[in-house]
Design a protein around this motif. Structure first.
Motif, PDB file in Angstrom:
ATOM      1  N   LEU A 100       0.793  -1.134  -0.060  1.00 53.55           N
ATOM      2  CA  LEU A 100       0.086   0.073  -0.186  1.00 53.55           C
ATOM      3  C   LEU A 100       0.806   1.234   0.005  1.00 53.55           C
ATOM      4  N   ARG A 101       0.653   2.167  -0.935  1.00 55.68           N
ATOM      5  CA  ARG A 101       1.477   3.398  -0.803  1.00 55.68           C
ATOM      6  C   ARG A 101       0.986   4.265   0.372  1.00 55.68           C
ATOM      7  N   ALA A 102       2.161   5.158   0.525  1.00 59.20           N
ATOM      8  CA  ALA A 102       1.922   5.879   1.529  1.00 59.20           C
ATOM      9  C   ALA A 102       0.545   6.972   1.347  1.00 59.20           C
ATOM     10  N   GLY A 103      -0.225   7.038   2.289  1.00 59.96           N
ATOM     11  CA  GLY A 103      -1.350   7.758   2.052  1.00 59.96           C
ATOM     12  C   GLY A 103      -2.467   6.859   1.789  1.00 59.96           C
ATOM     13  N   GLY A 108       2.455   6.191   5.899  1.00 63.09           N
ATOM     14  CA  GLY A 108       3.665   5.841   5.474  1.00 63.09           C
ATOM     15  C   GLY A 108       3.336   4.556   4.582  1.00 63.09           C
ATOM     16  N   GLU A 109       4.083   3.932   3.902  1.00 63.14           N
ATOM     17  CA  GLU A 109       4.032   2.760   3.036  1.00 63.14           C
ATOM     18  C   GLU A 109       3.741   1.536   3.952  1.00 63.14           C
ATOM     19  N   THR A 110       3.134   0.705   3.617  1.00 62.81           N
ATOM     20  CA  THR A 110       2.904  -0.564   4.404  1.00 62.81           C
ATOM     21  C   THR A 110       2.657  -1.807   3.370  1.00 62.81           C
ATOM     22  N   VAL A 111       3.106  -2.938   3.903  1.00 62.79           N
ATOM     23  CA  VAL A 111       3.038  -4.256   3.155  1.00 62.79           C
ATOM     24  C   VAL A 111       1.760  -5.137   3.957  1.00 62.79           C
ATOM     25  N   VAL A 112       0.789  -5.415   3.156  1.00 63.27           N
ATOM     26  CA  VAL A 112      -0.342  -6.276   3.570  1.00 63.27           C
ATOM     27  C   VAL A 112      -0.164  -7.797   3.186  1.00 63.27           C
ATOM     28  N   LEU A 113      -0.154  -8.560   4.444  1.00 66.50           N
ATOM     29  CA  LEU A 113      -0.132  -9.935   4.020  1.00 66.50           C
ATOM     30  C   LEU A 113      -1.421 -10.670   4.413  1.00 66.50           C
TER      31      LEU A 113
END
Length: 200
Positions: A100-103, A108-113
């Motif tokens: 997921l991009r920032a915003g 901030g940028e995140t990673v989703v599992l």
């Protein structure tokens, strides 16, 4: 660090419109983003709570969409797992990772599992630098413990009434949002600890 853990629906629920998902459980780790962000600092605590709830809903909808696409592409039919076959259901579950991009929705940028087990999805939102193999193992371990000990796939299962038990699982397997490297002995002692609590 893990930002949040979610359990939500991925199959249609009679109350929901098509393409919607219901968040059954969520736990956010770390500081409240609204307090750190200059534009949201002025919000009341209720408004910050609603903002957090909306961010979690955005993640749940994106995961629902990814699981739906994955299931359509695979062409597999969903078969109701029999009681006691939760471990097999976790092994056969649809899984994936997305960035997921920032915003969108976090600052901030995140990673989703995510892990789609029948009608439920288990989701971890992590910092982008996290060890994804460790995060996936933790997610599978958490989902298997939730399914086995809380009987979440059975008829009449009320996830909302079992939130304190999920909190205990998270405090043992994901303390304060930190991913743990687990060896075999530590895993066994952890499982005994969790089992003894859940039998109470």
């Amino acid at each position: 660090m893990v930002r949040c853990f979610l359990i939500h629906t991925v199959c249609p629920v009679s109350v929901l419109s098509a393409g919607d998902t219901r968040v059954l459980y969520s736990r956010v780790f770390g500081p409240d983003e609204a307090l750190l962000c200059q534009q949201h600092r002025e919000l009341s605590s209720e408004d910050r709570r609603l903002l957090q709830k909306e961010k979690i809903s955005v993640v749940a909808r994106q995961v629902w969409s990814a699981i739906s696409l994955s299931r359509e592409a695979s062409g597999r039919l969903l078969v109701d797992p029999a009681p006691g076959q939760e471990a097999a259901a976790v092994q056969d579950a649809d899984s994936g990772v997305m960035r997921l991009r920032a915003g969108d929705p976090f600052t901030g940028e995140t990673v989703v599992l995510w892990l789609g087990v029948h009608s439920l999805a288990f989701t971890l939102v992590c910092e982008p630098h996290e060890n994804l193999l460790l995060a996936e193992g933790t997610l599978r371990n958490l989902s298997q413990h939730c399914l086995e000990s809380l009987h979440m796939l059975g008829p009449g299962s009320e996830v909302l009434l079992k939130s304190s038990r999920i909190d205990v699982l998270l405090s043992r397997l994901l303390p304060h949002g930190q991913l743990l490297f687990l060896n075999h002995r530590f895993t066994q002692s952890l499982e005994k600890d969790v089992a003894s609590f859940l039998l109470k």
